[in-house]
Design an enzyme around this catalytic site. Structure first.
Site, short mmCIF file in Angstrom:
data_model
loop_
_atom_site.label_atom_id
_atom_site.label_comp_id
_atom_site.label_asym_id
_atom_site.label_seq_id
_atom_site.Cartn_x
_atom_site.Cartn_y
_atom_site.Cartn_z
N ARG A 162 -2.94 -6.46 -3.68
CA ARG A 162 -3.02 -7.41 -2.57
C ARG A 162 -3.56 -8.76 -3.05
O ARG A 162 -4.21 -8.86 -4.09
CB ARG A 162 -3.95 -6.87 -1.48
CG ARG A 162 -5.36 -6.55 -2.00
CD ARG A 162 -6.19 -5.80 -0.98
NE ARG A 162 -7.50 -5.43 -1.53
CZ ARG A 162 -7.74 -4.31 -2.19
NH1 ARG A 162 -6.74 -3.44 -2.38
NH2 ARG A 162 -8.94 -4.03 -2.68
N SER A 204 0.85 -1.19 0.00
CA SER A 204 0.00 0.00 0.00
C SER A 204 0.88 1.23 0.00
O SER A 204 1.79 1.35 0.84
CB SER A 204 -0.92 0.00 1.22
OG SER A 204 -1.75 1.15 1.23
N ASN A 262 -2.08 0.35 -4.55
CA ASN A 262 -2.26 -0.76 -3.61
C ASN A 262 -2.57 -2.01 -4.43
O ASN A 262 -3.42 -1.98 -5.31
CB ASN A 262 -3.42 -0.47 -2.65
CG ASN A 262 -3.87 -1.70 -1.88
OD1 ASN A 262 -4.67 -2.49 -2.36
ND2 ASN A 262 -3.36 -1.85 -0.68
N HIS A 281 -1.73 7.21 -5.30
CA HIS A 281 -2.02 6.05 -4.45
C HIS A 281 -1.82 4.79 -5.29
O HIS A 281 -2.14 4.76 -6.48
CB HIS A 281 -3.46 6.12 -3.96
CG HIS A 281 -4.03 4.78 -3.55
ND1 HIS A 281 -4.86 4.04 -4.37
CD2 HIS A 281 -3.88 4.05 -2.41
CE1 HIS A 281 -5.20 2.92 -3.76
NE2 HIS A 281 -4.62 2.89 -2.58
N HIS A 323 -20.73 12.01 -1.01
CA HIS A 323 -21.21 13.20 -0.31
C HIS A 323 -20.66 14.49 -0.91
O HIS A 323 -21.19 15.58 -0.65
CB HIS A 323 -20.91 13.12 1.19
CG HIS A 323 -19.45 13.20 1.54
ND1 HIS A 323 -18.64 12.10 1.61
CD2 HIS A 323 -18.66 14.26 1.85
CE1 HIS A 323 -17.42 12.47 1.96
NE2 HIS A 323 -17.40 13.77 2.10
#
Length: 296
Positions: free
Chosen positions: A136, A118, A134, A132, A196
């Protein structure tokens, strides 16, 4: 399945560590290269490496990893590159979440194993995009899958930077099938959306989850290429923008953008929720948060 994937799990964990080592070395080289221009009078940043350990409820070993964080460098204001391999038994809340996603056997055998890398980079210069990445692998006695991706998060967007980031990812994904990049790009657009705020977190990238075609080698190869694409997609943007002068107004835009980034990670990000729910080191889980942010 436990025996069948034991060697594969070891290979996956080894790959995530190799990728971590490559990225850490590349980022420290970027710091060394900033010998003139903005913040060149700072000491070149270096990663501070901390071993993380996880214990089960009965006190037995449940895995861990390495938390590598660089702070207040010449180019990187805060960047973390974490790897971990954890295992044990999922708690009731995590079992319920897995069952809701369709993972079989959670009610009868809640053992799990997970390994991954990460990365989140927050930059000194507002003209250099945050990023970013990541990837896995997750295993249970009745299922396994790969997940992750990478996405670009500029506070000041440059169309040519966005184009390069996406074109590089497409070049690495196209050998796995011409329909794959459009699929994973659309998935990233949906996943990294902030309901939101009614806006995307950044300019997107690629993302996948629950990747299990039944061909472990093919899915692992795809996961590796998502990781391999990261440095060629991101480092040219750093080189292009790291010498650009910035103003206080630019920094204000960056801090407000970081606030929105933090909202997403705390409210919606699946990896953050899983890490905290399974008892992983909270400092490692929350490494993604920016050092400074602002809300208006």
């Amino acid at each position: 399945m436990t025996e069948m994937l034991e060697a594969e799990r070891a290979r996956a964990a080894e790959w995530f560590r190799e990728l971590r080592d490559e990225i850490v070395a590349a980022f420290e080289a970027v710091e060394d290269a900033q010998t003139e221009g903005p913040l060149s009078d700072h000491a070149a940043g270096r990663f501070e490496v901390t071993e993380t350990r996880r214990t089960s409820d009965d006190g037995s070993d449940a895995g861990g990893g390495l938390m590598s964080v660089m702070r207040e460098g010449r180019v990187f204001e805060k960047v973390g590159v974490n790897v971990s391999t954890v295992y044990g038994t999922l708690g009731e809340a995590a079992q319920a979440a897995m069952a809701q996603r369709g993972v079989p056997g959670m009610d009868s055998d809640p053992r799990f194993w997970a390994s991954g890398i990460s990365l989140v980079a927050h930059m000194q210069n507002p003209h250099v995009p945050a990023v970013h990445m990541n990837t896995r692998m997750f295993w249970t006695p009745n299922a396994w899958w790969f997940g992750g991706g990478s996405d670009l998060n500029p506070c000041i967007e440059y169309a040519e930077d966005t184009e390069h980031f996406h074109a590089t990812q497409k070049a690495y994904l196209d050998p796995h099938g011409p329909d794959l990049y459009p699929e994973l790009k659309a998935w990233a657009d949906e996943y990294f959306y902030i309901p939101h705020r009614k806006r995307a977190r950044g300019v997107g990238g690629v993302f996948m989850d629950d990747r299990n075609t039944g061909d472990w080698e093919a899915d692992f190869a795809l996961t590796r290429d998502i990781g391999r694409a990261f440095l060629p997609a991101f480092l040219p943007l750093v080189e292009r923008r790291r010498m650009t002068p910035w103003t206080e107004a630019d920094k204000e835009v960056q801090l407000v953008h970081r606030g929105v980034y933090a909202e997403y990670n705390l409210v919606y990000d699946r990896g953050t929720k899983f890490g905290l729910a399974t008892g992983h080191d909270p400092d490692a889980v929350l490494m993604s948060l920016p050092p400074l942010a602002k809300w208006v």
